[in-house]
Design an enzyme around this catalytic site. Structure first.
Site, mmCIF file in Angstrom:
data_model
loop_
_atom_site.group_PDB
_atom_site.id
_atom_site.type_symbol
_atom_site.label_atom_id
_atom_site.label_comp_id
_atom_site.label_asym_id
_atom_site.label_seq_id
_atom_site.Cartn_x
_atom_site.Cartn_y
_atom_site.Cartn_z
ATOM 1 N N LYS A 56 -15.153 -164.000 -17.324
ATOM 2 C CA LYS A 56 -14.829 -162.721 -16.679
ATOM 3 C C LYS A 56 -13.346 -162.429 -16.829
ATOM 4 O O LYS A 56 -12.950 -161.334 -17.178
ATOM 5 C CB LYS A 56 -15.218 -162.814 -15.198
ATOM 6 C CG LYS A 56 -15.767 -161.584 -14.582
ATOM 7 C CD LYS A 56 -17.243 -161.383 -14.726
ATOM 8 C CE LYS A 56 -17.697 -161.185 -16.143
ATOM 9 N NZ LYS A 56 -19.147 -161.182 -16.282
ATOM 10 N N ASN A 92 -27.500 -145.968 -34.901
ATOM 11 C CA ASN A 92 -27.059 -147.169 -34.192
ATOM 12 C C ASN A 92 -27.759 -148.353 -34.851
ATOM 13 O O ASN A 92 -28.984 -148.406 -34.857
ATOM 14 C CB ASN A 92 -27.456 -147.073 -32.707
ATOM 15 C CG ASN A 92 -27.271 -148.383 -31.968
ATOM 16 O OD1 ASN A 92 -26.412 -149.176 -32.317
ATOM 17 N ND2 ASN A 92 -28.094 -148.610 -30.962
ATOM 18 N N GLY A 93 -26.982 -149.284 -35.407
ATOM 19 C CA GLY A 93 -27.595 -150.444 -36.058
ATOM 20 C C GLY A 93 -26.889 -150.754 -37.364
ATOM 21 O O GLY A 93 -25.744 -150.356 -37.571
ATOM 22 N N TRP A 97 -19.267 -147.976 -32.365
ATOM 23 C CA TRP A 97 -18.603 -149.290 -32.282
ATOM 24 C C TRP A 97 -18.756 -149.880 -33.667
ATOM 25 O O TRP A 97 -19.852 -150.229 -34.090
ATOM 26 C CB TRP A 97 -19.299 -150.147 -31.229
ATOM 27 C CG TRP A 97 -18.630 -151.452 -30.956
ATOM 28 C CD1 TRP A 97 -17.600 -151.676 -30.073
ATOM 29 C CD2 TRP A 97 -18.940 -152.726 -31.521
ATOM 30 N NE1 TRP A 97 -17.277 -153.012 -30.079
ATOM 31 C CE2 TRP A 97 -18.065 -153.678 -30.940
ATOM 32 C CE3 TRP A 97 -19.871 -153.166 -32.464
ATOM 33 C CZ2 TRP A 97 -18.103 -155.024 -31.269
ATOM 34 C CZ3 TRP A 97 -19.907 -154.509 -32.797
ATOM 35 C CH2 TRP A 97 -19.026 -155.425 -32.200
ATOM 36 N N HIS A 106 -10.844 -185.726 -20.490
ATOM 37 C CA HIS A 106 -11.173 -185.979 -21.894
ATOM 38 C C HIS A 106 -10.434 -185.028 -22.840
ATOM 39 O O HIS A 106 -10.823 -184.871 -23.992
ATOM 40 C CB HIS A 106 -12.686 -185.867 -22.104
ATOM 41 C CG HIS A 106 -13.451 -186.886 -21.310
ATOM 42 N ND1 HIS A 106 -13.440 -188.231 -21.610
ATOM 43 C CD2 HIS A 106 -14.203 -186.761 -20.193
ATOM 44 C CE1 HIS A 106 -14.172 -188.901 -20.735
ATOM 45 N NE2 HIS A 106 -14.649 -188.015 -19.853
ATOM 46 N N GLU A 114 -12.348 -161.629 -20.558
ATOM 47 C CA GLU A 114 -12.836 -160.390 -21.170
ATOM 48 C C GLU A 114 -12.187 -159.142 -20.592
ATOM 49 O O GLU A 114 -12.026 -158.157 -21.310
ATOM 50 C CB GLU A 114 -14.372 -160.298 -21.192
ATOM 51 C CG GLU A 114 -15.086 -160.093 -19.894
ATOM 52 C CD GLU A 114 -16.609 -159.950 -20.080
ATOM 53 O OE1 GLU A 114 -17.335 -160.231 -19.127
ATOM 54 O OE2 GLU A 114 -17.066 -159.555 -21.168
ATOM 55 N N GLU A 163 -18.358 -168.853 -16.015
ATOM 56 C CA GLU A 163 -18.449 -167.409 -15.788
ATOM 57 C C GLU A 163 -17.108 -166.850 -15.299
ATOM 58 O O GLU A 163 -16.684 -165.769 -15.720
ATOM 59 C CB GLU A 163 -19.581 -167.124 -14.774
ATOM 60 C CG GLU A 163 -19.681 -165.688 -14.275
ATOM 61 C CD GLU A 163 -19.952 -164.660 -15.358
ATOM 62 O OE1 GLU A 163 -20.114 -165.026 -16.533
ATOM 63 O OE2 GLU A 163 -19.968 -163.457 -15.030
ATOM 64 N N ARG A 198 -21.512 -148.105 -24.587
ATOM 65 C CA ARG A 198 -22.174 -148.766 -25.714
ATOM 66 C C ARG A 198 -21.224 -148.988 -26.898
ATOM 67 O O ARG A 198 -21.519 -149.750 -27.800
ATOM 68 C CB ARG A 198 -23.361 -147.932 -26.190
ATOM 69 C CG ARG A 198 -24.447 -147.806 -25.169
ATOM 70 C CD ARG A 198 -25.600 -147.010 -25.735
ATOM 71 N NE ARG A 198 -26.215 -147.675 -26.863
ATOM 72 C CZ ARG A 198 -27.096 -148.647 -26.783
ATOM 73 N NH1 ARG A 198 -27.493 -149.059 -25.608
ATOM 74 N NH2 ARG A 198 -27.601 -149.193 -27.859
ATOM 75 N N CYS A 251 -23.829 -148.638 -30.961
ATOM 76 C CA CYS A 251 -23.346 -147.271 -30.784
ATOM 77 C C CYS A 251 -24.228 -146.572 -29.769
ATOM 78 O O CYS A 251 -25.251 -147.096 -29.350
ATOM 79 C CB CYS A 251 -23.416 -146.532 -32.114
ATOM 80 S SG CYS A 251 -22.619 -147.438 -33.436
ATOM 81 N N LYS A 284 -21.038 -153.100 -24.308
ATOM 82 C CA LYS A 284 -21.959 -153.500 -23.246
ATOM 83 C C LYS A 284 -23.186 -154.191 -23.805
ATOM 84 O O LYS A 284 -23.659 -155.170 -23.274
ATOM 85 C CB LYS A 284 -22.348 -152.266 -22.435
ATOM 86 C CG LYS A 284 -23.299 -152.556 -21.278
ATOM 87 C CD LYS A 284 -22.633 -153.401 -20.207
ATOM 88 C CE LYS A 284 -23.541 -153.745 -19.061
ATOM 89 N NZ LYS A 284 -23.008 -154.887 -18.285
HETATM 90 C C1 AGP Z 1 -20.648 -160.301 -19.709
HETATM 91 O O1 AGP Z 1 -19.614 -159.933 -18.877
HETATM 92 C C2 AGP Z 1 -20.566 -159.904 -21.093
HETATM 93 N N1 AGP Z 1 -19.978 -158.674 -21.347
HETATM 94 C C3 AGP Z 1 -21.559 -160.463 -22.076
HETATM 95 O O2 AGP Z 1 -21.283 -161.826 -22.152
HETATM 96 C C4 AGP Z 1 -23.079 -160.259 -21.815
HETATM 97 O O3 AGP Z 1 -23.468 -160.973 -20.692
HETATM 98 C C5 AGP Z 1 -23.858 -160.697 -23.073
HETATM 99 O O4 AGP Z 1 -23.473 -159.927 -24.165
HETATM 100 C C6 AGP Z 1 -25.353 -160.641 -22.881
HETATM 101 O O5 AGP Z 1 -25.801 -159.343 -22.635
HETATM 102 P P1 AGP Z 1 -27.272 -159.064 -22.145
HETATM 103 O O6 AGP Z 1 -27.406 -159.679 -20.791
HETATM 104 O O7 AGP Z 1 -27.405 -157.575 -22.101
HETATM 105 O O8 AGP Z 1 -28.199 -159.707 -23.120
#
Ligand code: AGP
Length: 608
Positions: free
Chosen positions: A485, A100-101, A74, A504, A488, A481, A27, A2, A603
């Site tokens: 990308k 937050n937590g 969140w 495979h 997500e 990656e 966040r 959060c 994030k």
């Molecule tokens: C990347 O696009 C993501 N949203 C996610 O995988 C991110 O890289 C991951 O949660 C790690 O975050 P950090 O680098 O802040 O530790």
């Protein structure tokens, strides 16, 4: 996950809180709320949905309050609805709490408080804190907070206000981030610096196990027993404009275009092109780095793939076992780690719970821990033995872009540095690699000019159901990656595979409806990848080749080609990242998704 903000001073607090929440929305964003102390008591406004929903209900109300708290949520406990949104209050509506937590023992505490007559209205773990403080309050809010903190277990950054102490905010943290902004005649708190920048650049980072008492004139930091702690403020250089979109439609695309600068900044001041000398002052001394006999990368998501690229590079440069470990798995395994293991924690935020806890486990096993982090002062940076900052500036888009390429840059420098220290890399090879890296910003700028071409390609594929990404060697992690990308931000199902793995299993998926992005570079496995492309072609798959080698073979098999400048292995993964980012972005835009705040994602993932 959060975002929290707080203010005490002379100004009207409502716009300050809403502005802070807007900057923290990345966040978490399933609900939001504010608590204000007005002349006639506590007022709490909260709404599920985006911040706009909250702004609509408070815009008409002309609050005169000059102290208050704000929160974007969140959800972890309790569905995202108005009642579960923060702030939470006690039964007398005197105390408001934002958090937050996760409070791990909230059920036990709740039961005991219910026995004492407390009535709970939400399904959250947080509400228990408001009731607990109310139960323990004896005319001294910081003291009640200290006593409450000794009873709660879990991760938290929390802040409390009370009508009984109407000019005080009491805040505390364990595990979750909390930063205090110091102003003149006013003080602030927030989960993260962007919420503070339009008000102050002087900040104090709270450490785990610390409590802060803020009023108009002062900030006092203490431990949970009330023992005072002295701390000097830190000056933050980031400007507010850096944390805004600068005219781009989304933060993600703005940050994609910031990559030449981010990579230049990550390289800046870290090597001498003439001599090939590298300057990496991480805080871990060279003698210790010389003696390491194993490297383990810890990370999650995109940062994990940066670690995987580094593994391929380091295996060429160092004669050491190199492991890449997913944070959420490593901490529950029994890894072989000794005091000569260098554990490299890669994290944009420096707050990812899975990564952080893994690093803590490695520390228990006496490993040398080195953080590669973007956010200055974040938990990883405070707990690791050494730190190398990405220097990439704030990354707001949930989908990581510039942090990834900055991670690749810093990891490359680190690998070369270790190769020098361990005498496994000749100086001329280091020098050549640095000369190649030096060209990265310019080559990235050139590549970004291909955006219209990639946007046109995206328009042909934005309505498909599935995508495959294939690559080998250093381009295998970029295939992973690219797929991450795409899934997500566009919500298209996508998978990345080592191209040789296709036969495979995944090859069964291929038919005339399956787009397959193939990353192919002229290296030792070029012919092998080409054979894998033929296998796709034979099954009528649609081939999108991203390549630095446009020749007859590729033109014959590929339906679409995106050309990338040819360079050395050290820079190849970084360059190939740009087209996969742009393809994902434009497909997502055409599908109308919420690119910067994709559904179900946050994030910074500060819970397990
Ligand atoms: C990347 O696009 C993501 N949203 C996610 O995988 C991110 O890289 C991951 O949660 C790690 O975050 P950090 O680098 O802040 O530790």
């Amino acid at each position: 996950m959060c975002g929290i903000v707080g203010y005490v001073g002379e100004k009207k607090v409502q716009p300050i809180l809403l502005d802070g929440l807007r900057r923290l929305e990345y966040r978490g964003y399933d609900s939001s709320g504010i608590a204000l102390i007005e002349a006639d008591g506590l007022r709490v406004y909260k709404r599920s949905g985006k911040l706009q929903a909250l702004e609509q209900i408070v815009s008409e109300k002309l609050s005169k309050a000059t102290i208050g708290l704000g929160h974007t949520r969140w959800a972890t406990h309790g569905e995202p609805n108005d009642t579960n949104a923060h702030p939470h209050t006690d039964n007398h509506d005197n105390i408001a709490v934002i958090h937050n937590g996760i409070i791990e023992n909230h059920l036990d505490l709740k039961k005991k408080l219910q026995e004492k007559g407390h009535t709970f209205v939400s399904d959250t773990d947080t509400e228990v804190i408001a009731h607990l403080i109310s139960e323990l309050y004896d005319g001294d809010l910081p003291k009640a907070m200290q006593q409450a903190l000794k009873r709660i277990r879990g991760a938290y950054a929390l802040a409390v206000i009370s009508t009984d102490a109407p000019r005080q905010i009491v805040a505390a943290k364990t595990s979750s981030p909390l930063v205090i902004g110091v102003g003149e005649g006013e003080n602030f708190l927030a989960s993260d610096v962007p919420a503070l920048l339009s008000h102050t650049r002087e900040v104090l980072y709270l450490n785990d196990g610390e409590l802060a008492v803020l009023d108009d004139q002062s900030v006092q930091i203490m431990d949970f027993d009330g023992n005072p702690i002295e701390r000097a403020t830190q000056h933050i250089n980031w400007d507010v404009a850096t944390a805004q979109k600068s005219g781009y439609k989304h933060f993600m695309i703005k940050e994609t275009h910031e990559q030449p600068m981010a990579v230049a900044d990550a390289l800046s001041g870290r090597f001498d092109l003439e001599t090939g000398e590298i300057f990496l002052d991480s805080g871990i001394d060279d003698e210790a780095l010389k003696n390491i006999d194993q490297i383990t990368f810890l990370a999650c998501g995109t940062a994990l793939y940066a670690g995987l690229v580094a593994k391929y590079l380091y295996q060429d440069w160092l004669q050491l076992p190199i492991n890449v470990e997913t944070g959420s798995e490593f901490r529950y395994s029994n890894p072989y780690i000794t005091e000569n293991t260098l554990v490299v924690t890669i994290s944009q935020s420096g707050e990812t719970a899975d990564t952080l806890e893994s690093m803590r486990l490695a520390k228990q096993k006496n490993a040398r821990t080195l953080g590669i982090v973007n956010v200055v002062g974040s938990t990883v940076t405070r707990e690791a033995d050494g730190v190398l900052y990405l220097q990439a500036g704030p990354e707001i888009g949930v989908a990581s872009t510039k942090a990834f390429t900055a991670q690749l840059t810093v990891l490359t420098l680190l690998g070369l540095y270790l190769g020098k220290l361990q005498s496994t890399l000749p100086q001329d090879q280091i020098k050549n690699a640095l000369q190649t890296m030096h060209k990265a910003p310019e080559l990235l700028r050139e590549l970004l000019k291909k955006e219209p071409e990639i946007e046109a390609l995206a328009s042909q594929f934005f309505d498909v159901q599935n995508f495959l990404y294939l690559g080998r060697d250093v381009l295998f992690p970029i295939a992973l990656e690219g797929a991450l990308k795409l899934k997500e931000i566009s919500y298209i199902h996508a998978e990345g595979y080592a191209a040789g793995e296709l036969k495979h299993g995944p090859i069964a998926l291929i038919d005339e409806h399956m787009p397959v992005v193939v990353l192919i570079t002229k290296n030792s496995v070029y012919d092998k990848v080409l054979s894998n492309v033929e296998e796709v072609k034979a099954r009528k798959g649609i081939i999108i080749a991203i390549t630095d080698e446009v020749n007859e073979d590729i033109e014959r098999v590929a339906d679409h080609i995106i050309e990338v400048p040819a360079t050395d292995k050290v820079l190849t993964p970084l360059l190939f990242t740009i087209p996969v980012q742009l393809l994902a972005y434009h497909i997502a835009v055409l599908r109308g998704t919420d690119v910067d705040q994709p559904r179900n994602l946050a994030k910074s993932v500060t819970v397990e």
